[in-house]
Enzyme design. Structure first.
Site, mmCIF file in Angstrom:
data_model
loop_
_atom_site.group_PDB
_atom_site.id
_atom_site.type_symbol
_atom_site.label_atom_id
_atom_site.label_comp_id
_atom_site.label_asym_id
_atom_site.label_seq_id
_atom_site.Cartn_x
_atom_site.Cartn_y
_atom_site.Cartn_z
ATOM 1 N N ASP A 199 0.872 -1.183 0.000
ATOM 2 C CA ASP A 199 0.000 0.000 0.000
ATOM 3 C C ASP A 199 0.903 1.224 0.000
ATOM 4 O OD1 ASP A 199 -2.167 1.952 0.651
ATOM 5 O OD2 ASP A 199 -3.313 0.152 1.124
ATOM 6 N N HIS B 7 -3.441 3.203 -4.330
ATOM 7 C CA HIS B 7 -2.699 2.817 -3.120
ATOM 8 C C HIS B 7 -1.313 2.269 -3.472
ATOM 9 C CE1 HIS B 7 -5.948 3.245 -0.099
ATOM 10 N NE2 HIS B 7 -6.725 3.032 -1.132
ATOM 11 N N GLU C 42 -10.730 2.910 -4.347
ATOM 12 C CA GLU C 42 -10.392 4.313 -4.122
ATOM 13 C C GLU C 42 -9.424 4.918 -5.120
ATOM 14 O OE1 GLU C 42 -9.067 4.186 -0.063
ATOM 15 O OE2 GLU C 42 -11.120 4.211 0.672
ATOM 16 N N TYR D 234 -14.251 -2.571 10.733
ATOM 17 C CA TYR D 234 -12.891 -2.020 10.649
ATOM 18 C C TYR D 234 -12.372 -1.847 12.083
ATOM 19 C CZ TYR D 234 -12.449 -1.113 5.617
ATOM 20 O OH TYR D 234 -12.304 -1.254 4.247
ATOM 21 N N THR E 264 -3.632 0.014 9.561
ATOM 22 C CA THR E 264 -2.648 0.351 10.598
ATOM 23 C C THR E 264 -2.046 1.761 10.483
ATOM 24 O OG1 THR E 264 -0.881 -0.723 9.335
ATOM 25 C CG2 THR E 264 -2.039 -2.076 10.957
HETATM 26 C C1 ACM Z 1 -10.607 0.403 1.903
HETATM 27 O O1 ACM Z 1 -10.966 0.694 3.046
HETATM 28 N N1 ACM Z 1 -10.104 1.321 1.127
HETATM 29 C C2 ACM Z 1 -10.707 -0.937 1.389
#
Ligand code: ACM
Ligand code: ZN
Length: 567
Positions: free
Chosen positions: A147, A225, A281, A373, A417
């Site tokens: 990421d 990302h 995203e 989450y 994280t």
């Molecule tokens: C995400 O929370 N962008 C998968």
């Protein structure tokens, strides 16, 4: 006093005058306990036979403990393994509780996701988490190793990824991401922050997981990302400098050569037939301003940049399908009409997207950010270090009801994280909430009440601590809500009590004890409440409720100053 009530409550549940029922998490489908215990470390008799498949499914089991011994029946090794996990939970220093348990999971997919990119965690920590996942009957580990924070597996085909993209100058996420030029640095730079796994270490993680009946699903992010990739391959993003969105340039054939090379090596390294390719995203400004992307759009007759995303995903899907794998991705995958029916959509923006995927005949995993989450606050921010965006305490996860429908594979807790810089804090955010995720993935709804579940969790906490986990203790803080008619208070810790006032005065140990919901008796009611445990008192909640108006706590009074979803 409260403790005795708790023990008596559990004893009644067990139908046994002497001892409380063991607090098995996730709650088994059917459990009955006798009053005796079997001592002396008996060797279980384990019968694995395909004839049990129709009764217990591939992961279920039957477990009986009585004075003659321990007997386990299962259709396969996974079921026998889960029986042994349950056996551990019904054992203590005095022996194994007499029991008759028939059990199988509600969902075939029970996952935990871990982001090792924003902050890096060594393989030993990953294995520690895998141990606990096995104990709580999770069977998928979603390994988010790439990421914007760093690329974390050293590949033979692209060693530059870890050489230039696994270390950065700044450890703190916000300073790195929001308040600095986001610089990565070459491996070996003094005082650089970061790290990566060698392929051997990854194989060790995979093997360790497999021994615990956990499949490891790798995730490589496309098209967004990907800043850590561009630290090594700056030409793969649009424009000479790249940009903060971190997307690949879709018009650059090098993007697809890179994707093929990396995905082939990853598919070779991981035995899982599932490859997660991100897909979430993409911020498309880069594509709008890139002459090459704009030219491609014209040539293909694309009307908006979203078409570039679906084009890229289609090509990546082909690489994966041609190599006999299944493509998984976040719920933006649904924008692709050509999605193969073998694909798996991870619904994070809303569970409705999981049901939408399922309705389209595509498999889906339910992982809505606002519940599952685990980087969200689990207690009032007043007490906590910075966390992501919203509020997801244990009871919110416990009360969440995922729906079992055709094509719904199961549920997953995601551990991002950005604000989880240490192993201790990782464990603090995972536990005990992971236990509630386990309950959602394995147990049928209605098998346990919230009161029972929080009492069960309380008995697991000392054991989690004894295993060296830095867990979050169930909090004492009173939560105050109204359905418009009644005042409802709750707190997670069964060993303390809530006392409150309605006259604006500060609650003390002599104030009214909260025992059950009571009527909202005036048009507005000011409640001050605190939890008391011996001499300890939590800070006082001060909340005004209005008759006829629902109020659910989400901590709007705190300006959290946090970014959302890593952007
Ligand atoms: C995400 O929370 N962008 C998968
Ligand atoms: Zn471009």
């Amino acid at each position: 006093m409260k403790r005795i009530a708790l023990i008596l409550g559990l004893a009644i549940l067990a139908g046994c005058g002497k001892a409380p029922a063991p607090a098995v998490i996730p709650t088994p489908m059917q459990e009955r306990y006798g009053c005796g215990t079997l001592s002396g470390n008996p060797e279980p008799s384990i019968e694995i036979d395909g004839k049990y498949l129709s009764k217990y499914g591939p992961e279920g089991y039957n477990l009986e403990v009585d004075r003659r011994g321990v007997r386990i029946k299962a259709a396969g090794k996974a079921g026998a393994f889960y029986a042994l996990q349950t056996l551990c939970q019904i054992s203590d220093s005095t022996g194994i509780r007499y029991a008759k348990i028939t059990d199988k999971p509600r969902f075939p997919y029970r996952g935990i996701h871990l982001d090792v990119s924003r902050h890096f965690f060594p393989k030993e920590e990953v294995m520690k988490i895998l141990d606990e996942m096995a104990r709580y009957k999770f069977n998928y580990f979603h390994f988010h190793f790439a990421d914007n924070g760093g690329w974390r597996i050293k590949l033979d085909s692209c060693p530059e990824l870890t050489r230039y993209g696994a270390f950065r100058k700044i450890e703190d996420w916000d300073t790195f991401w929001l308040h600095s030029p986001m610089e990565f640095c070459e491996e070996g730079t003094p005082e650089a922050y970061g790290g990566y796994y060698t392929k051997d270490e990854v194989r060790q993680i995979i093997e360790y997981a497999a021994e615990r009946h956990i499949e490891v699903i790798p995730e490589v992010e496309f098209p967004a990302h990907s800043n850590a990739v561009f630290a090594a391959y700056p030409d793969l993003t649009c424009g000479p400098e790249g940009y903060r969105g971190g997307e690949f340039c879709v018009a650059n054939e090098g993007t697809f050569e890179f994707a093929e090379k990396v995905l082939l090596e990853i598919m070779d390294l991981f035995p899982s037939k599932i490859v997660h390719i991100g897909g979430d995203e993409a911020r498309m400004e880069g594509w709008e301003n890139c002459p090459k992307c704009q030219k491609l759009m014209k040539e293909k007759g694309f009307t908006n940049t979203g078409d570039l995303q679906t084009y890229l995903i289609s090509r990546i899907q082909k690489i994966i399908l041609d190599n006999g794998h299944r493509m998984a991705g976040w719920d933006q995958l649904l924008e692709n009409e050509d999605l193969d029916s073998s694909s798996i959509v991870y619904a994070y923006r809303s569970d409705s997207l999981a049901y939408k995927a399922a309705g389209r005949g595509v498999n889906a995993v339910i992982t809505p950010g606002d519940v599952l989450y685990l980087d969200w606050f689990q207690a009032h921010p007043h007490y906590e270090r910075k966390a992501q965006y919203g509020y997801s305490p244990l009871h919110k996860i416990f009360r969440y009801e995922p729906q079992a429908r055709p094509n719904i594979l199961g549920v997953q807790g995601c551990m991002w994280t950005e604000y989880v810089p240490t192993e201790g804090h990782l464990e603090y955010m995972l536990f005990p909430r992971m236990l509630a995720v386990s309950e959602k993935g394995w147990s049928e709804p209605g098998t346990t009440t919230w009161e029972q579940f929080k009492n069960k969790v309380a008995t697991h906490i000392p054991e989690l601590k004894a295993r060296g986990l830095n867990i979050y203790d169930q909090h004492d803080m009173p939560e105050i809500e109204t359905d418009g008619k009644r005042v409802i208070m709750d707190h997670e810790n069964p060993y303390s009590e809530i006392r409150y006032t309605l006259d604006g005065s500060e609650p003390d140990a002599g104030s009214r004890l909260y025992t059950e919901p009571f009527p909202l008796s005036s048009d507005t009611l000011n409640i001050k409440a605190a939890a008391f445990s011996g001499k300890n008192k939590t800070f006082t909640r001060n909340i005004t409720l209005v008759r006829g108006k629902k109020y659910t706590e989400s901590y709007p009074e705190i300006d959290l100053h946090v970014s959302w979803m890593g952007l």
